[in-house]
Design an enzyme around this catalytic site. Structure first.
Site, PDB file in Angstrom:
ATOM      1  N   GLY A   1       0.827  -1.203   0.000  1.00  0.00           N
ATOM      2  CA  GLY A   1       0.000   0.000   0.000  1.00  0.00           C
ATOM      3  C   GLY A   1       0.863   1.256   0.000  1.00  0.00           C
ATOM      4  O   GLY A   1       1.964   1.288  -0.566  1.00  0.00           O
ATOM      5  N   SER A   2       0.384   2.284   0.701  1.00  0.00           N
ATOM      6  CA  SER A   2       0.972   3.628   0.578  1.00  0.00           C
ATOM      7  C   SER A   2       2.390   3.782   1.109  1.00  0.00           C
ATOM      8  O   SER A   2       3.023   4.813   0.863  1.00  0.00           O
ATOM      9  CB  SER A   2       0.073   4.655   1.268  1.00  0.00           C
ATOM     10  OG  SER A   2      -1.170   4.725   0.608  1.00  0.00           O
ATOM     11  N   VAL A   3       2.912   2.809   1.856  1.00  0.00           N
ATOM     12  CA  VAL A   3       4.323   2.899   2.274  1.00  0.00           C
ATOM     13  C   VAL A   3       5.202   3.024   1.025  1.00  0.00           C
ATOM     14  O   VAL A   3       6.255   3.672   1.045  1.00  0.00           O
ATOM     15  CB  VAL A   3       4.733   1.643   3.089  1.00  0.00           C
ATOM     16  CG1 VAL A   3       6.180   1.728   3.533  1.00  0.00           C
ATOM     17  CG2 VAL A   3       3.843   1.478   4.311  1.00  0.00           C
ATOM     18  N   PHE A   4       4.724   2.430  -0.074  1.00  0.00           N
ATOM     19  CA  PHE A   4       5.491   2.424  -1.329  1.00  0.00           C
ATOM     20  C   PHE A   4       5.606   3.820  -1.953  1.00  0.00           C
ATOM     21  O   PHE A   4       6.500   4.064  -2.777  1.00  0.00           O
ATOM     22  CB  PHE A   4       4.846   1.440  -2.320  1.00  0.00           C
ATOM     23  CG  PHE A   4       5.636   1.247  -3.577  1.00  0.00           C
ATOM     24  CD1 PHE A   4       6.831   0.533  -3.566  1.00  0.00           C
ATOM     25  CD2 PHE A   4       5.215   1.797  -4.787  1.00  0.00           C
ATOM     26  CE1 PHE A   4       7.583   0.360  -4.720  1.00  0.00           C
ATOM     27  CE2 PHE A   4       5.958   1.625  -5.951  1.00  0.00           C
ATOM     28  CZ  PHE A   4       7.143   0.906  -5.916  1.00  0.00           C
ATOM     29  N   LYS A   5       4.735   4.722  -1.550  1.00  0.00           N
ATOM     30  CA  LYS A   5       4.797   6.095  -2.100  1.00  0.00           C
ATOM     31  C   LYS A   5       6.149   6.747  -1.802  1.00  0.00           C
ATOM     32  O   LYS A   5       6.576   7.655  -2.515  1.00  0.00           O
ATOM     33  CB  LYS A   5       3.664   6.945  -1.514  1.00  0.00           C
ATOM     34  CG  LYS A   5       2.279   6.523  -2.014  1.00  0.00           C
ATOM     35  CD  LYS A   5       1.168   7.245  -1.274  1.00  0.00           C
ATOM     36  CE  LYS A   5      -0.198   6.791  -1.762  1.00  0.00           C
ATOM     37  NZ  LYS A   5      -1.289   7.320  -0.921  1.00  0.00           N
TER      38      LYS A   5
END
Length: 535
Positions: free
Chosen positions: A257-261
């Site tokens: 999820g958004s950790v990858f941003k």
């Protein structure tokens, strides 16, 4: 009259695992009283032994009554003798009565999935070690570090007490007990790990308190790039380890999820695609439709704080237009993908790796790189993106260090029995390019904003005892329970922000939207580390 032997194994002979301070992780040593069964048919000064260990003679006699072979007094919960009691018992020189130091397998091994499990498999043993002629009861490593380091741990020979008896089990006079120990006092070897037992136990407690059913916590020492704690749930079932809980989710590839941003932001800044003057319409979702969360028109810094999907979908598309492998390249530059585990030459092993880490990925096929909707979803850590909690913790450590990336280690040395080192694992840099120091500095500020800016997604963490920088993530898993969608909930970061010492990742897998909140888990873990450091 036929001669037979009775024996008691004192030490299996397999090498063991120690924590970072050299204390045992996989075993407990106890001073114990050993009694041979022929005593029940003899006159012997039981009162003297009873007096030394503060029990009644009847208790000792009752234990002996049912003994088929040599027994440890007190069984599994063995009665622990002091050094003085040991000396007093052995000074009595009673046939069939001994005080010895014996190794017992720990019931609960800290970081048990990282350490791994052993099993008996004669066939596999002979395949691995054709030169060793051994009995069937040879334990070999089956998972985790037990398997990886097996060659150094595999037992040379057992230590045991042997007594020669006649056909009906009586002692053969003139045949005293023999203590058989391996001829070489340096072996078996032990593996000194990087685990901090206190921190490991503190994080195990947090995982249990919040009833994490699947997922866990991983704590890294930023300076040395070492695993201090590895908690994985479900826990190992110690009586039947293969029935479940043997998997170490901290080394498995999961949807982030958004950790990858964080990766997308690093790439876009390094490539000059974005700076703080550029604005994004965060009233719209990744497809240009109105978004439920109306964040307004905001820049990259605020986009990370509020975790705006539109910003990172747009940036991912622009990055892939420029170079369709740029996300993989930056994931490697940040230490999220690539050779994360310590790897190098150890004796005759080339490229020996300390950990079995699942390979991460960002796309599965090149077709996906051409589909803009697919790219948009990838930019927010969905679709086929799979990375390990270890990789994410390493990425946070890399950012905290200003872009320096190191391999992560779980062992510091292979030691002889006397504690001297036979081989030490040096700290090693990860190969390849890295992000610029400027980008690293900017990411540090932006990740701090997630916690301390008014609009950040993790204000709860600003009450922690250390200052935290990090990133949230809620990943769709494609699974359901009772008709409701399941998510992986993440928080990954580092602390204290001003002088980073620790990187921590927490993940609660397969939970519904309104359960399994990740912030209290992360905060209580940080507070536990603070208390151990400062109290």
């Amino acid at each position: 009259m036929a001669q037979r032997t009775q024996q008691l194994v004192i030490d299996e002979g397999r090498g063991q695992f120690l924590d970072r301070n050299g204390e045992p992780l996989t075993f407990i040593e106890k001073n114990v009283l050993v009694l041979f069964p022929f005593l029940k048919r003899m006159e012997w000064p039981v009162e003297k032994v009873a007096r030394i260990i503060h029990v009644t003679p009847e208790i000792i006699e009752t234990k002996l009554e049912h003994a088929k072979g040599p027994i440890v007094f007190g069984g599994k919960e063995a009665y622990q003798l002091s050094e003085e009691q040991m000396n007093q018992i052995n000074a009595l020189k009673i046939q069939g009565v001994f005080a010895v130091t014996r190794k017992f397998k720990s019931a609960n091994v800290p970081a048990s999935q990282l350490i791994g499990i052993t099993g008996e498999n004669a066939e596999e043993f002979h395949e691995r070690y054709p030169d060793k002629v051994k009995g069937v009861h040879q334990k070999i490593g089956v998972t985790g570090m037990q398997e990886i380091f097996d060659e150094w741990l595999v037992s040379e020979e057992q230590s045991k007490l042997i007594y020669h008896v006649d056909a009906i089990g009586g002692p053969l006079f003139g045949a005293d007990v023999k203590y058989l120990a391996p001829a070489n006092p340096f072996y078996p070897l032990n593996i000194k790990t990087t685990i901090d037992t206190d921190m490991q136990q503190a994080l195990e407690t947090v995982a249990d308190q919040y009833k994490i059913e699947k997922g866990g916590l991983l704590l890294l020492d930023i300076e040395n790039s070492q695993i201090l704690a590895n908690v994985s749930r479900p826990a190992i079932n110690t009586s039947d380890p293969f029935s479940g809980g043997a998997a170490n989710y901290m080394l498995k590839s999961l949807a982030p999820g958004s950790v990858f941003k964080t990766v997308v932001a690093a790439a876009a800044m390094d490539e000059g695609i974005v700076d703080e003057s550029r604005m994004f319409n965060c009233n719209e979702d990744i497809y240009g439709d109105p978004d439920d969360k109306q964040h307004g028109t905001i820049n990259i810094k605020t986009s990370i704080a509020v975790s705006c999907n539109r910003t990172f979908a747009d940036l991912a598309k622009e990055l892939l237009e420029k170079d369709d492998h740029s996300l993989e390249e930056y994931a490697e530059k940040l230490g999220l993908l690539g050779e994360i585990s310590w790897k190098g030459n150890v004796f005759h092993y080339e490229d020996f790796s300390q950990l079995q880490v699942s390979e991460g990925r960002i796309f599965v096929s090149d077709e996906e790189r051409k589909d803009i909707n697919y790219i948009a979803q990838t930019g927010i850590g969905q679709k086929e993106v799979r990375v390990t909690p270890l990789g994410i913790a390493n990425m946070m450590a890399t950012i905290a260090r200003g872009g320096e990336k190191y391999m992560v280690s779980a062992a510091t040395s292979i030691d002889y029995q006397n504690g001297t080192s036979m081989f030490s694992f040096p700290k090693k840099k990860m190969e390849g390019e890295r992000i610029s120091p400027f980008t690293a500095m900017k990411l540090q500020q932006y990740l701090r904003g997630v916690v301390n800016s008014p609009e950040g997604t993790a204000p709860h963490l600003d009450t922690a005892l250390y200052t935290i920088a990090g990133k949230t993530g809620t990943a769709q898993t494609g699974k359901e329970r009772e008709g409701k969608e399941l998510y992986n909930k993440w928080f990954a970061g580092y602390f204290p922000f001003e002088e980073p010492k620790y990187a921590l990742v927490a993940v609660n897998m397969d939970v519904q939207e309104y359960e399994g909140g990740i912030y209290p888990i992360f905060k209580d873990s940080v507070d536990a580390v603070y208390k151990l450091e400062n109290e």
